[in-house]
Design a protein around this motif. Structure first.
Motif, PDB file in Angstrom:
ATOM      1  N   ALA A  10       0.840  -1.336  -0.033  1.00 33.06           N
ATOM      2  CA  ALA A  10      -0.010   0.193  -0.073  1.00 33.06           C
ATOM      3  C   ALA A  10       0.747   1.111  -0.007  1.00 33.06           C
ATOM      4  N   PRO A  11       0.302   2.362  -0.396  1.00 35.14           N
ATOM      5  CA  PRO A  11       0.930   3.715  -0.306  1.00 35.14           C
ATOM      6  C   PRO A  11       1.584   3.935   0.822  1.00 35.14           C
ATOM      7  N   LEU A  12       2.955   4.159   1.088  1.00 35.72           N
ATOM      8  CA  LEU A  12       3.738   4.188   2.180  1.00 35.72           C
ATOM      9  C   LEU A  12       4.027   3.218   3.219  1.00 35.72           C
ATOM     10  N   GLN A  13       3.502   1.865   2.718  1.00 36.30           N
ATOM     11  CA  GLN A  13       3.623   0.904   3.602  1.00 36.30           C
ATOM     12  C   GLN A  13       5.086   0.239   3.500  1.00 36.30           C
ATOM     13  N   LYS A  14       5.501  -0.565   4.669  1.00 37.09           N
ATOM     14  CA  LYS A  14       6.853  -0.761   4.882  1.00 37.09           C
ATOM     15  C   LYS A  14       6.793  -2.446   5.076  1.00 37.09           C
ATOM     16  N   LEU A  15       7.598  -3.209   4.474  1.00 36.60           N
ATOM     17  CA  LEU A  15       7.644  -4.558   4.653  1.00 36.60           C
ATOM     18  C   LEU A  15       9.052  -4.774   5.206  1.00 36.60           C
ATOM     19  N   SER A  16       9.303  -5.612   6.424  1.00 35.01           N
ATOM     20  CA  SER A  16      10.444  -6.056   6.644  1.00 35.01           C
ATOM     21  C   SER A  16      10.781  -7.262   7.131  1.00 35.01           C
ATOM     22  N   PHE A  17      12.110  -7.691   7.258  1.00 33.88           N
ATOM     23  CA  PHE A  17      12.253  -9.002   7.607  1.00 33.88           C
ATOM     24  C   PHE A  17      13.800  -9.101   8.098  1.00 33.88           C
ATOM     25  N   SER A  18      14.112  -9.958   9.057  1.00 31.54           N
ATOM     26  CA  SER A  18      15.566 -10.131   9.388  1.00 31.54           C
ATOM     27  C   SER A  18      16.084 -11.532   9.021  1.00 31.54           C
ATOM     28  N   TYR A  19      17.539 -11.347   8.882  1.00 25.61           N
ATOM     29  CA  TYR A  19      18.130 -12.882   8.691  1.00 25.61           C
ATOM     30  C   TYR A  19      19.526 -12.617   9.263  1.00 25.61           C
ATOM     31  N   SER A  20      20.087 -13.835   9.547  1.00 23.68           N
ATOM     32  CA  SER A  20      21.408 -13.767  10.028  1.00 23.68           C
ATOM     33  C   SER A  20      22.380 -14.757   9.202  1.00 23.68           C
ATOM     34  N   HIS A  21      23.295 -14.045   8.734  1.00 24.13           N
ATOM     35  CA  HIS A  21      24.240 -14.555   7.432  1.00 24.13           C
ATOM     36  C   HIS A  21      25.279 -13.485   7.019  1.00 24.13           C
ATOM     37  N   GLN A  22      26.221 -13.753   6.429  1.00 27.90           N
ATOM     38  CA  GLN A  22      27.010 -12.727   5.746  1.00 27.90           C
ATOM     39  C   GLN A  22      26.070 -11.952   5.018  1.00 27.90           C
ATOM     40  N   LYS A  23      26.431 -10.525   4.842  1.00 30.12           N
ATOM     41  CA  LYS A  23      25.598  -9.710   4.323  1.00 30.12           C
ATOM     42  C   LYS A  23      25.253  -9.916   2.618  1.00 30.12           C
ATOM     43  N   PHE A  24      24.109  -9.953   2.192  1.00 32.42           N
ATOM     44  CA  PHE A  24      23.914 -10.099   0.845  1.00 32.42           C
ATOM     45  C   PHE A  24      23.541  -8.652   0.290  1.00 32.42           C
ATOM     46  N   LEU A  25      24.112  -8.262  -0.828  1.00 29.30           N
ATOM     47  CA  LEU A  25      23.937  -7.193  -1.588  1.00 29.30           C
ATOM     48  C   LEU A  25      22.388  -7.072  -2.106  1.00 29.30           C
ATOM     49  N   MET A  26      21.551  -6.025  -1.753  1.00 26.98           N
ATOM     50  CA  MET A  26      20.337  -6.033  -2.257  1.00 26.98           C
ATOM     51  C   MET A  26      20.009  -4.519  -3.016  1.00 26.98           C
ATOM     52  N   SER A  27      19.334  -4.757  -3.982  1.00 24.85           N
ATOM     53  CA  SER A  27      18.823  -3.288  -4.442  1.00 24.85           C
ATOM     54  C   SER A  27      17.756  -3.610  -5.399  1.00 24.85           C
ATOM     55  N   LEU A  28      16.934  -2.714  -5.533  1.00 28.17           N
ATOM     56  CA  LEU A  28      15.603  -2.692  -6.215  1.00 28.17           C
ATOM     57  C   LEU A  28      15.807  -3.065  -7.800  1.00 28.17           C
ATOM     58  N   ARG A  29      15.259  -3.960  -8.386  1.00 28.79           N
ATOM     59  CA  ARG A  29      15.339  -4.508  -9.771  1.00 28.79           C
ATOM     60  C   ARG A  29      14.083  -3.767 -10.544  1.00 28.79           C
TER      61      ARG A  29
END
Length: 128
Positions: free
Chosen positions: A102-121
């Protein structure tokens, strides 16, 4: 079929009101263009492995964002609920099963691991 002198005026008024309605609603993402979704990753734990929180946010104030895909490298599906973040292929993960944020909605999650690079596709704005 003859038209009355007021017909062109009615047509022009209708066209103006339709265009104004579209602009005010932000149809088709026009008002959202610069407010694209964002991906923010924050380290929240320094253990071994470290812990990260990922937040994907729809920054548009008027339209839902749908089918949000994230570049995610070789992210492991075992690290997160696939309803939140599903690995489709190498470097292609989908947020919220492709369903709207939805407009201005956030979705979040956590993980334990070495960092994965993430960016918008890719993503789309869904305006009514």
């Amino acid at each position: 079929m003859p038209t009355s002198p007021s017909e062109p005026l009615k047509l022009a008024l209708w066209a103006f009101l339709a265009a104004a309605s579209i602009l005010l609603r932000g149809c088709c993402g026009a008002s959202c263009g610069i407010n694209r979704p964002t991906v923010q990753q924050t380290q929240v734990g320094r253990g071994n492995p470290p812990k990260f929180t990922v937040e994907i946010r729809n920054n548009c104030q008027t339209c839902p964002a749908i089918n949000i895909h994230i570049k995610c490298g070789n992210f492991s599906q075992a690290l997160v609920n696939p309803k939140l973040f599903r690995v489709l292929a190498y470097d292609d993960c989908v947020v919220n099963s492709g369903l709207p944020l939805a407009p201005l909605q956030k979705l979040s999650f956590s993980y334990s691991h070495q960092k994965f690079l993430m960016s918008l596709r890719t993503w789309y704005f869904q305006c009514e």
